[in-house]
Motif scaffolding. Structure first.
Motif, PDB file in Angstrom:
ATOM      1  N   SER A 183       0.849  -1.189   0.000  1.00 59.89           N
ATOM      2  CA  SER A 183       0.000   0.000   0.000  1.00 59.89           C
ATOM      3  C   SER A 183       0.883   1.236   0.000  1.00 59.89           C
ATOM      4  O   SER A 183       2.002   1.209   0.525  1.00 59.89           O
ATOM      5  CB  SER A 183      -0.882   0.034   1.250  1.00 59.89           C
ATOM      6  OG  SER A 183      -1.743  -1.058   1.278  1.00 59.89           O
ATOM      7  N   GLY A 184       0.372   2.321  -0.562  1.00 64.13           N
ATOM      8  CA  GLY A 184       1.074   3.600  -0.520  1.00 64.13           C
ATOM      9  C   GLY A 184       2.452   3.556  -1.158  1.00 64.13           C
ATOM     10  O   GLY A 184       3.400   4.126  -0.626  1.00 64.13           O
ATOM     11  N   VAL A 185       2.563   2.873  -2.295  1.00 68.64           N
ATOM     12  CA  VAL A 185       3.859   2.748  -2.973  1.00 68.64           C
ATOM     13  C   VAL A 185       4.361   4.131  -3.365  1.00 68.64           C
ATOM     14  O   VAL A 185       3.612   4.962  -3.869  1.00 68.64           O
ATOM     15  CB  VAL A 185       3.745   1.820  -4.200  1.00 68.64           C
ATOM     16  CG1 VAL A 185       5.036   1.794  -4.991  1.00 68.64           C
ATOM     17  CG2 VAL A 185       3.358   0.410  -3.752  1.00 68.64           C
ATOM     18  N   ARG A 186       5.651   4.370  -3.082  1.00 72.01           N
ATOM     19  CA  ARG A 186       6.241   5.696  -3.253  1.00 72.01           C
ATOM     20  C   ARG A 186       7.222   5.768  -4.420  1.00 72.01           C
ATOM     21  O   ARG A 186       7.965   4.832  -4.679  1.00 72.01           O
ATOM     22  CB  ARG A 186       6.992   6.092  -1.984  1.00 72.01           C
ATOM     23  CG  ARG A 186       6.107   6.130  -0.762  1.00 72.01           C
ATOM     24  CD  ARG A 186       6.905   6.446   0.455  1.00 72.01           C
ATOM     25  NE  ARG A 186       6.050   6.391   1.633  1.00 72.01           N
ATOM     26  CZ  ARG A 186       6.480   6.605   2.848  1.00 72.01           C
ATOM     27  NH1 ARG A 186       7.735   6.901   3.078  1.00 72.01           N
ATOM     28  NH2 ARG A 186       5.655   6.535   3.874  1.00 72.01           N
ATOM     29  N   ASN A 187       7.192   6.911  -5.067  1.00 70.35           N
ATOM     30  CA  ASN A 187       8.237   7.263  -6.029  1.00 70.35           C
ATOM     31  C   ASN A 187       9.202   8.146  -5.290  1.00 70.35           C
ATOM     32  O   ASN A 187       8.791   8.871  -4.412  1.00 70.35           O
ATOM     33  CB  ASN A 187       7.644   8.035  -7.216  1.00 70.35           C
ATOM     34  CG  ASN A 187       6.897   7.126  -8.154  1.00 70.35           C
ATOM     35  OD1 ASN A 187       7.374   6.057  -8.480  1.00 70.35           O
ATOM     36  ND2 ASN A 187       5.714   7.550  -8.565  1.00 70.35           N
ATOM     37  N   SER A 229       3.215   1.407  11.650  1.00 70.12           N
ATOM     38  CA  SER A 229       3.053   0.638  10.419  1.00 70.12           C
ATOM     39  C   SER A 229       4.250  -0.256  10.147  1.00 70.12           C
ATOM     40  O   SER A 229       5.329  -0.069  10.692  1.00 70.12           O
ATOM     41  CB  SER A 229       2.807   1.572   9.231  1.00 70.12           C
ATOM     42  OG  SER A 229       3.894   2.451   9.061  1.00 70.12           O
ATOM     43  N   VAL A 230       4.007  -1.215   9.264  1.00 70.19           N
ATOM     44  CA  VAL A 230       5.055  -2.103   8.782  1.00 70.19           C
ATOM     45  C   VAL A 230       5.374  -1.659   7.366  1.00 70.19           C
ATOM     46  O   VAL A 230       4.473  -1.461   6.555  1.00 70.19           O
ATOM     47  CB  VAL A 230       4.587  -3.578   8.784  1.00 70.19           C
ATOM     48  CG1 VAL A 230       5.689  -4.488   8.267  1.00 70.19           C
ATOM     49  CG2 VAL A 230       4.141  -3.994  10.167  1.00 70.19           C
ATOM     50  N   VAL A 231       6.652  -1.483   7.078  1.00 69.05           N
ATOM     51  CA  VAL A 231       7.058  -0.996   5.763  1.00 69.05           C
ATOM     52  C   VAL A 231       8.061  -1.934   5.113  1.00 69.05           C
ATOM     53  O   VAL A 231       8.751  -2.699   5.784  1.00 69.05           O
ATOM     54  CB  VAL A 231       7.673   0.427   5.842  1.00 69.05           C
ATOM     55  CG1 VAL A 231       6.644   1.431   6.337  1.00 69.05           C
ATOM     56  CG2 VAL A 231       8.922   0.449   6.693  1.00 69.05           C
ATOM     57  N   CYS A 232       8.128  -1.833   3.792  1.00 72.84           N
ATOM     58  CA  CYS A 232       9.167  -2.500   3.011  1.00 72.84           C
ATOM     59  C   CYS A 232      10.112  -1.418   2.514  1.00 72.84           C
ATOM     60  O   CYS A 232       9.667  -0.395   1.982  1.00 72.84           O
ATOM     61  CB  CYS A 232       8.568  -3.247   1.828  1.00 72.84           C
ATOM     62  SG  CYS A 232       7.753  -4.780   2.270  1.00 72.84           S
ATOM     63  N   ARG A 233      11.415  -1.661   2.712  1.00 73.16           N
ATOM     64  CA  ARG A 233      12.453  -0.713   2.298  1.00 73.16           C
ATOM     65  C   ARG A 233      13.335  -1.355   1.232  1.00 73.16           C
ATOM     66  O   ARG A 233      13.617  -2.545   1.285  1.00 73.16           O
ATOM     67  CB  ARG A 233      13.322  -0.314   3.480  1.00 73.16           C
ATOM     68  CG  ARG A 233      12.583   0.419   4.576  1.00 73.16           C
ATOM     69  CD  ARG A 233      13.542   0.776   5.722  1.00 73.16           C
ATOM     70  NE  ARG A 233      12.870   1.328   6.861  1.00 73.16           N
ATOM     71  CZ  ARG A 233      12.618   2.629   7.032  1.00 73.16           C
ATOM     72  NH1 ARG A 233      13.002   3.498   6.118  1.00 73.16           N
ATOM     73  NH2 ARG A 233      11.997   3.056   8.107  1.00 73.16           N
ATOM     74  N   LEU A 261       9.537   1.880   0.362  1.00 75.55           N
ATOM     75  CA  LEU A 261       8.842   1.663  -0.905  1.00 75.55           C
ATOM     76  C   LEU A 261       7.338   1.696  -0.699  1.00 75.55           C
ATOM     77  O   LEU A 261       6.605   2.292  -1.482  1.00 75.55           O
ATOM     78  CB  LEU A 261       9.270   0.326  -1.515  1.00 75.55           C
ATOM     79  CG  LEU A 261       8.541  -0.082  -2.789  1.00 75.55           C
ATOM     80  CD1 LEU A 261       8.812   0.927  -3.911  1.00 75.55           C
ATOM     81  CD2 LEU A 261       8.952  -1.477  -3.216  1.00 75.55           C
ATOM     82  N   GLY A 262       6.855   1.045   0.359  1.00 72.15           N
ATOM     83  CA  GLY A 262       5.427   0.992   0.623  1.00 72.15           C
ATOM     84  C   GLY A 262       5.157   0.323   1.959  1.00 72.15           C
ATOM     85  O   GLY A 262       6.084  -0.139   2.629  1.00 72.15           O
ATOM     86  N   SER A 263       3.883   0.276   2.319  1.00 71.32           N
ATOM     87  CA  SER A 263       3.467  -0.272   3.612  1.00 71.32           C
ATOM     88  C   SER A 263       2.772  -1.613   3.438  1.00 71.32           C
ATOM     89  O   SER A 263       2.179  -1.886   2.396  1.00 71.32           O
ATOM     90  CB  SER A 263       2.495   0.679   4.304  1.00 71.32           C
ATOM     91  OG  SER A 263       3.108   1.913   4.548  1.00 71.32           O
ATOM     92  N   ILE A 264       2.838  -2.407   4.488  1.00 65.66           N
ATOM     93  CA  ILE A 264       2.101  -3.664   4.548  1.00 65.66           C
ATOM     94  C   ILE A 264       0.892  -3.407   5.435  1.00 65.66           C
ATOM     95  O   ILE A 264       1.038  -3.103   6.612  1.00 65.66           O
ATOM     96  CB  ILE A 264       2.981  -4.789   5.129  1.00 65.66           C
ATOM     97  CG1 ILE A 264       4.181  -5.029   4.214  1.00 65.66           C
ATOM     98  CG2 ILE A 264       2.162  -6.053   5.338  1.00 65.66           C
ATOM     99  CD1 ILE A 264       5.191  -5.995   4.772  1.00 65.66           C
TER     100      ILE A 264
END
Length: 115
Positions: free
Chosen positions: A31-35, A60-64, A72-75
């Motif tokens: 969710s909320g994938v970032r550029n 929140s839990v995020v992926c880096r 990059l975005g959230s789980i």
């Protein structure tokens, strides 16, 4: 002097920490994938998974991305999210394997490190 009475059961020994429930993998959409991090992400990339702390509360839990560590975005909103947060707080490590990138949709296989 006290005697052990055969009619009174001894207490059970303490159980080991519950790590079995942290042994899971799940395919999720971020969710909320970032550029701009999205521009460099490719299928097959590995992402770090971690907690973002907000005012002393894990929000929140995020992926880096690796190695730049950009979020990059959230789980969010998958059935095992509460369990994932508990396991991360307990020190269990997870990685995300990028399964696909379509526009701003990123599908990640979330899994415990070492499985």
């Amino acid at each position: 002097m006290s005697k052990i009475r055969p009619d009174v059961p001894l207490p059970d020994p303490p159980l080991p920490p519950d790590t079995g429930s942290c042994d899971f993998s799940e395919e999720i959409s971020l969710s909320g994938v970032r550029n701009p991090p999205l521009a460099s992400v490719r299928t097959g990339d590995t992402l770090d998974v971690g907690l973002v702390d907000s005012a002393g509360v894990y929000s929140s839990v995020v992926c880096r991305t690796v190695p730049s560590h950009q979020v990059l975005g959230s789980i969010t909103a998958f059935p095992g999210l509460t369990r994932l947060i508990r396991c991360l707080k307990d020190g269990v490590s997870y990685k995300g394997l990028v399964k696909s990138v379509r526009g701003s949709e990123v599908i990640v296989l979330l899994r415990r490190v070492g499985l």
